[in-house]
Design an enzyme around this catalytic site. Structure first.
Site, PDB file in Angstrom:
ATOM      1  N   ASP A   1      35.775  46.395 -28.862  1.00 54.39           N
ATOM      2  CA  ASP A   1      37.139  46.209 -29.300  1.00 54.39           C
ATOM      3  C   ASP A   1      38.040  46.596 -28.132  1.00 54.39           C
ATOM      4  O   ASP A   1      37.640  47.359 -27.247  1.00 54.39           O
ATOM      5  CB  ASP A   1      37.426  47.064 -30.538  1.00 54.39           C
ATOM      6  CG  ASP A   1      38.697  46.614 -31.245  1.00 54.39           C
ATOM      7  OD1 ASP A   1      39.015  47.144 -32.306  1.00 54.39           O
ATOM      8  OD2 ASP A   1      39.399  45.723 -30.686  1.00 54.39           O
ATOM      9  N   SER A   2      39.275  46.068 -28.147  1.00 57.21           N
ATOM     10  CA  SER A   2      40.130  46.171 -26.950  1.00 57.21           C
ATOM     11  C   SER A   2      40.865  47.496 -26.847  1.00 57.21           C
ATOM     12  O   SER A   2      41.430  47.817 -25.811  1.00 57.21           O
ATOM     13  CB  SER A   2      41.187  45.065 -27.004  1.00 57.21           C
ATOM     14  OG  SER A   2      41.887  45.195 -28.241  1.00 57.21           O
TER      15      SER A   2
ATOM     16  N   GLY B   1      43.504  48.284 -28.698  1.00 55.82           N
ATOM     17  CA  GLY B   1      44.852  48.178 -29.266  1.00 55.82           C
ATOM     18  C   GLY B   1      44.937  48.914 -30.577  1.00 55.82           C
ATOM     19  O   GLY B   1      45.796  49.760 -30.801  1.00 55.82           O
ATOM     20  N   PHE B   2      44.004  48.626 -31.434  1.00 54.56           N
ATOM     21  CA  PHE B   2      44.026  49.204 -32.775  1.00 54.56           C
ATOM     22  C   PHE B   2      43.859  50.712 -32.725  1.00 54.56           C
ATOM     23  O   PHE B   2      44.555  51.459 -33.403  1.00 54.56           O
ATOM     24  CB  PHE B   2      42.904  48.591 -33.607  1.00 54.56           C
ATOM     25  CG  PHE B   2      42.887  49.068 -35.020  1.00 54.56           C
ATOM     26  CD1 PHE B   2      41.963  50.017 -35.424  1.00 54.56           C
ATOM     27  CD2 PHE B   2      43.808  48.598 -35.935  1.00 54.56           C
ATOM     28  CE1 PHE B   2      41.939  50.462 -36.722  1.00 54.56           C
ATOM     29  CE2 PHE B   2      43.793  49.048 -37.243  1.00 54.56           C
ATOM     30  CZ  PHE B   2      42.864  49.981 -37.635  1.00 54.56           C
TER      31      PHE B   2
ATOM     32  N   ASP C   1      45.834  43.530 -28.583  1.00 53.72           N
ATOM     33  CA  ASP C   1      46.742  43.032 -29.625  1.00 53.72           C
ATOM     34  C   ASP C   1      47.482  44.191 -30.268  1.00 53.72           C
ATOM     35  O   ASP C   1      47.129  45.352 -30.080  1.00 53.72           O
ATOM     36  CB  ASP C   1      45.938  42.281 -30.703  1.00 53.72           C
ATOM     37  CG  ASP C   1      44.923  43.204 -31.382  1.00 53.72           C
ATOM     38  OD1 ASP C   1      44.385  44.101 -30.711  1.00 53.72           O
ATOM     39  OD2 ASP C   1      44.686  43.024 -32.587  1.00 53.72           O
TER      40      ASP C   1
ATOM     41  N   GLN D   1      46.948  37.859 -35.924  1.00 55.01           N
ATOM     42  CA  GLN D   1      47.718  38.858 -36.635  1.00 55.01           C
ATOM     43  C   GLN D   1      48.630  38.143 -37.645  1.00 55.01           C
ATOM     44  O   GLN D   1      48.276  37.042 -38.121  1.00 55.01           O
ATOM     45  CB  GLN D   1      48.506  39.737 -35.639  1.00 55.01           C
ATOM     46  CG  GLN D   1      47.617  40.622 -34.763  1.00 55.01           C
ATOM     47  CD  GLN D   1      46.891  41.714 -35.535  1.00 55.01           C
ATOM     48  OE1 GLN D   1      47.196  42.002 -36.687  1.00 55.01           O
ATOM     49  NE2 GLN D   1      45.883  42.313 -34.900  1.00 55.01           N
TER      50      GLN D   1
ATOM     51  N   GLY E   1      44.318  43.064 -38.289  1.00 56.41           N
ATOM     52  CA  GLY E   1      45.369  43.462 -39.217  1.00 56.41           C
ATOM     53  C   GLY E   1      44.957  43.589 -40.663  1.00 56.41           C
ATOM     54  O   GLY E   1      45.803  43.711 -41.552  1.00 56.41           O
TER      55      GLY E   1
ATOM     56  N   ASP F   1      32.136  44.140 -38.752  1.00 52.48           N
ATOM     57  CA  ASP F   1      31.769  45.486 -38.289  1.00 52.48           C
ATOM     58  C   ASP F   1      32.459  46.490 -39.188  1.00 52.48           C
ATOM     59  O   ASP F   1      33.574  46.231 -39.672  1.00 52.48           O
ATOM     60  CB  ASP F   1      32.235  45.708 -36.842  1.00 52.48           C
ATOM     61  CG  ASP F   1      33.697  46.180 -36.789  1.00 52.48           C
ATOM     62  OD1 ASP F   1      34.575  45.300 -36.784  1.00 52.48           O
ATOM     63  OD2 ASP F   1      33.942  47.407 -36.797  1.00 52.48           O
TER      64      ASP F   1
ATOM     65  N   CYS G   1      13.897  49.170 -50.681  1.00 57.79           N
ATOM     66  CA  CYS G   1      14.257  49.214 -49.257  1.00 57.79           C
ATOM     67  C   CYS G   1      13.029  49.554 -48.421  1.00 57.79           C
ATOM     68  O   CYS G   1      12.224  50.413 -48.789  1.00 57.79           O
ATOM     69  CB  CYS G   1      15.348  50.271 -49.041  1.00 57.79           C
ATOM     70  SG  CYS G   1      15.852  50.453 -47.318  1.00 57.79           S
TER      71      CYS G   1
ATOM     72  N   CYS H   1      13.160  50.670 -45.269  1.00 63.42           N
ATOM     73  CA  CYS H   1      13.548  51.453 -44.079  1.00 63.42           C
ATOM     74  C   CYS H   1      12.690  52.710 -43.976  1.00 63.42           C
ATOM     75  O   CYS H   1      12.024  53.139 -44.923  1.00 63.42           O
ATOM     76  CB  CYS H   1      15.037  51.799 -44.129  1.00 63.42           C
ATOM     77  SG  CYS H   1      15.441  53.289 -45.050  1.00 63.42           S
TER      78      CYS H   1
ATOM     79  N   CYS I   1      13.340  55.374 -46.695  1.00 67.08           N
ATOM     80  CA  CYS I   1      12.845  55.076 -48.041  1.00 67.08           C
ATOM     81  C   CYS I   1      11.323  55.030 -48.104  1.00 67.08           C
ATOM     82  O   CYS I   1      10.736  55.234 -49.171  1.00 67.08           O
ATOM     83  CB  CYS I   1      13.434  53.751 -48.522  1.00 67.08           C
ATOM     84  SG  CYS I   1      15.200  53.881 -48.797  1.00 67.08           S
TER      85      CYS I   1
ATOM     86  N   HIS J   1      19.217  54.666 -43.310  1.00 69.11           N
ATOM     87  CA  HIS J   1      19.120  53.871 -44.537  1.00 69.11           C
ATOM     88  C   HIS J   1      20.355  52.985 -44.723  1.00 69.11           C
ATOM     89  O   HIS J   1      20.248  51.789 -45.003  1.00 69.11           O
ATOM     90  CB  HIS J   1      18.937  54.746 -45.780  1.00 69.11           C
ATOM     91  CG  HIS J   1      19.170  53.929 -47.015  1.00 69.11           C
ATOM     92  ND1 HIS J   1      18.218  53.046 -47.498  1.00 69.11           N
ATOM     93  CD2 HIS J   1      20.276  53.780 -47.790  1.00 69.11           C
ATOM     94  CE1 HIS J   1      18.711  52.395 -48.540  1.00 69.11           C
ATOM     95  NE2 HIS J   1      19.971  52.817 -48.741  1.00 69.11           N
TER      96      HIS J   1
HETATM   97  C1  LIG Z   1      37.010  50.442 -43.918  1.00 69.91           C
HETATM   98  C2  LIG Z   1      36.911  51.823 -43.277  1.00 69.91           C
HETATM   99  C3  LIG Z   1      35.748  52.671 -43.782  1.00 69.91           C
HETATM  100  O1  LIG Z   1      36.768  51.665 -41.886  1.00 69.91           O
HETATM  101  C4  LIG Z   1      37.470  52.726 -41.298  1.00 69.91           C
HETATM  102  C5  LIG Z   1      38.572  53.108 -42.271  1.00 69.91           C
HETATM  103  C6  LIG Z   1      39.910  52.570 -41.913  1.00 69.91           C
HETATM  104  O2  LIG Z   1      39.775  51.258 -41.384  1.00 69.91           O
HETATM  105  C7  LIG Z   1      39.057  51.156 -40.170  1.00 69.91           C
HETATM  106  C8  LIG Z   1      38.489  49.754 -40.140  1.00 69.91           C
HETATM  107  N1  LIG Z   1      39.570  48.775 -40.228  1.00 69.91           N
HETATM  108  C9  LIG Z   1      39.947  48.079 -39.132  1.00 69.91           C
HETATM  109  N2  LIG Z   1      40.973  47.198 -39.149  1.00 69.91           N
HETATM  110  C10 LIG Z   1      41.100  46.751 -37.891  1.00 69.91           C
HETATM  111  C11 LIG Z   1      42.047  45.893 -37.314  1.00 69.91           C
HETATM  112  C12 LIG Z   1      41.989  45.637 -35.922  1.00 69.91           C
HETATM  113  C13 LIG Z   1      42.975  44.813 -35.261  1.00 69.91           C
HETATM  114  O3  LIG Z   1      43.913  44.272 -35.885  1.00 69.91           O
HETATM  115  N3  LIG Z   1      42.875  44.654 -33.915  1.00 69.91           N
HETATM  116  C14 LIG Z   1      41.865  45.228 -33.195  1.00 69.91           C
HETATM  117  N4  LIG Z   1      41.829  45.022 -31.855  1.00 69.91           N
HETATM  118  N5  LIG Z   1      40.909  45.991 -33.775  1.00 69.91           N
HETATM  119  C15 LIG Z   1      40.971  46.228 -35.135  1.00 69.91           C
HETATM  120  C16 LIG Z   1      40.013  47.085 -35.725  1.00 69.91           C
HETATM  121  C17 LIG Z   1      40.094  47.356 -37.095  1.00 69.91           C
HETATM  122  N6  LIG Z   1      39.369  48.182 -37.921  1.00 69.91           N
HETATM  123  O4  LIG Z   1      39.887  51.349 -39.051  1.00 69.91           O
HETATM  124  C18 LIG Z   1      39.625  52.622 -38.473  1.00 69.91           C
HETATM  125  C19 LIG Z   1      40.904  53.435 -38.471  1.00 69.91           C
HETATM  126  C20 LIG Z   1      38.972  52.452 -37.102  1.00 69.91           C
HETATM  127  O5  LIG Z   1      38.643  53.240 -39.311  1.00 69.91           O
HETATM  128  C21 LIG Z   1      38.009  52.205 -39.990  1.00 69.91           C
HETATM  129  O6  LIG Z   1      38.151  52.541 -43.496  1.00 69.91           O
HETATM  130 ZN   LIG Z   2      16.200  52.666 -47.130  1.00 69.95          ZN
END
Ligand SMILES: CC1(C)O[C@@H]2[C@@H](CO[C@@]3(CNc4nc5cc6c(=O)[nH]c(N)nc6cc5[nH]4)OC(C)(C)O[C@@H]23)O1
Ligand SMILES: [Zn+2]
Length: 374
Positions: A93-94, A96-97, A147, A191, A218, A268, A306, A308, A311, A337
């Site tokens: 990932d870049s 940004g987030f 981004d 976005q 987003g 992911d 499972c 794994c 398990c 697991h």
């Molecule tokens: C779902 C779960 C368990 O995942 C956890 C926590 C809160 O949500 C997560 C996962 N959500 C998430 N949305 C995203 C949006 C972008 C984005 O718009 N741009 C770029 N470059 N990367 C992104 C990576 C992202 N990850 O984000 C952090 C804060 C990394 O913790 C993760 O709840």
């Molecule tokens: Zn398992």
């Protein structure tokens, strides 16, 4: 000789696709779940465990690896694959987030984003060009553009202006890396917040730039399942048919199945590893909270369906004991697991699409996890 970036669709079931994405470190069968290795390690498990569990690709993070140990250091050590002894594909990932979700005191401008390190408060600056340079140093197979992920509830006007800047940044990222150079791919990130028309605007602008894949950014930022699915269902099918589609940061088993049904190929999430560490385990019969007293003398496997390592070798009673005793082995066995569960879910999805049975698979898991699996 496989050409990195080549994406071949083998089967369709509704909007769901079964495909193969070629990268410089091998091919990826999609739909695929990518375990998250933010700081160059998937927490509590080793590369051998990941291979054993069937992981095809893992995630690394520009923001974290830039701050520690440093992308230049990783480059001097031969790149991230060699540094962490993982010779299959890596997506980074870049940053940004992470800047927006982790850093304090940040300033965003046309040039890029200024932020303070979450480690020591030191000041740093990411331009789109810098974000790409870091990912080139890391040597990732799939790079993400820099981004701005606007927060949930950002107003429409700001969201609209922000997506314009994100497109300009995406163009600048593309300009500093020739498509396919060093076998590295680059994905654009859509976005536009929770406005269908702004999402289409963002996608339309990005389509004018040649990317090897497109991501939905987003989302998974605290919104309701209804809002996530509304945007997912709207933009997923509108993304380029012939290129891989990646939904960032998602999600629960049901979110992943919803995404696949909307035509998304790559996912992911930290959920399997993060929840493993707090004892929440995903099984073929639903969520198991291993710390519950009911498991004190339960000699059965965590999940009878499972295969794994956890398990096949340990009882629920033992896993509960390790968790209660705060044994480090608890992190390892629970994480193994949960990762195996998410990888198996993706494998079942691939098989179901090939057999035209995806709707049945989704209904099966809906019966176990409910509509969103939260
Ligand atoms: C779902 C779960 C368990 O995942 C956890 C926590 C809160 O949500 C997560 C996962 N959500 C998430 N949305 C995203 C949006 C972008 C984005 O718009 N741009 C770029 N470059 N990367 C992104 C990576 C992202 N990850 O984000 C952090 C804060 C990394 O913790 C993760 O709840
Ligand atoms: Zn398992």
């Amino acid at each position: 000789m496989p050409v990195p970036g080549r994406f071949t669709i083998h089967a369709r079931d509704g909007k769901a696709r079964r495909a193969t994405l070629h990268t410089a470190h091998g091919e990826i069968q999609t739909p695929v779940f990518m375990p998250v290795g933010t700081q160059g390690s998937v927490k509590a498990v080793g590369p051998d465990d990941l291979l054993q569990a069937g992981s095809q690709i893992i995630l690394g993070n520009t923001y974290h690896l830039y701050l520690r140990p440093g992308d230049e250091l990783v480059a001097r050590r031969g790149g991230l694959h060699r540094f962490m002894s993982w010779d299959k594909p890596i997506l980074t990932d870049s940053g940004g987030f992470q800047v927006f979700s982790l850093s304090t005191i940040r300033k965003i401008s046309e040039k890029g984003v200024e932020f303070r390190s979450y480690l020591d408060g030191s000041k740093h600056f990411f331009s789109p060009e810098k974000a790409i340079s870091i990912q080139q140093n890391l040597g990732s197979d799939i790079m993400m553009v820099l981004d701005e992920c606007v927060g949930y509830g950002a107003d429409r006007e700001y969201t609209a202006r922000s997506l314009e800047r994100t497109t300009r940044w995406a163009r600048r990222c593309r300009e500093v890396h020739t498509p396919g150079a060093d076998g590295q791919l680059m994905f654009g990130i859509i976005q536009g917040g929770f406005h269908e028309d702004l999402r289409e605007e963002s996608l339309g602008q990005l389509l004018e730039i040649p990317f090897e894949g497109y991501a939905i950014g987003g989302l998974s930022v605290g919104e309701s399942t209804e809002d996530m699915y509304r945007i997912l269902n709207h933009i997923g099918p509108r993304m380029p048919e012939e290129k891989p589609r990646y939904l960032m940061g998602v999600g629960t088993p049901m979110d992943i199945l919803e995404g696949i049904e909307s035509g998304v190929d790559m996912f992911d999430c930290v959920l399997p590893t993060r929840n493993a560490r707090n004892g929440t385990l995903f099984t073929s019969q639903g969520k198991v909270n291993i710390k519950r007293a009911e498991f004190r003398e339960d000699d059965g496997p965590l999940d009878p369906n499972c295969q794994c390592y956890t398990c096949r070798n340990f009882s629920r009673a033992y896993l509960r004991h390790l968790y209660t005793a705060r044994e480090i082995l608890s992190y390892r066995l629970n994480s193994l697991h949960n990762i195996a569960f998410f990888l198996e879910l993706a494998r079942q999805a691939r098989e179901a699409i090939e057999g035209g049975r995806f709707a049945e698979l989704k209904a099966h898991y809906q019966g176990i996890y409910g509509t969103d699996g939260r």
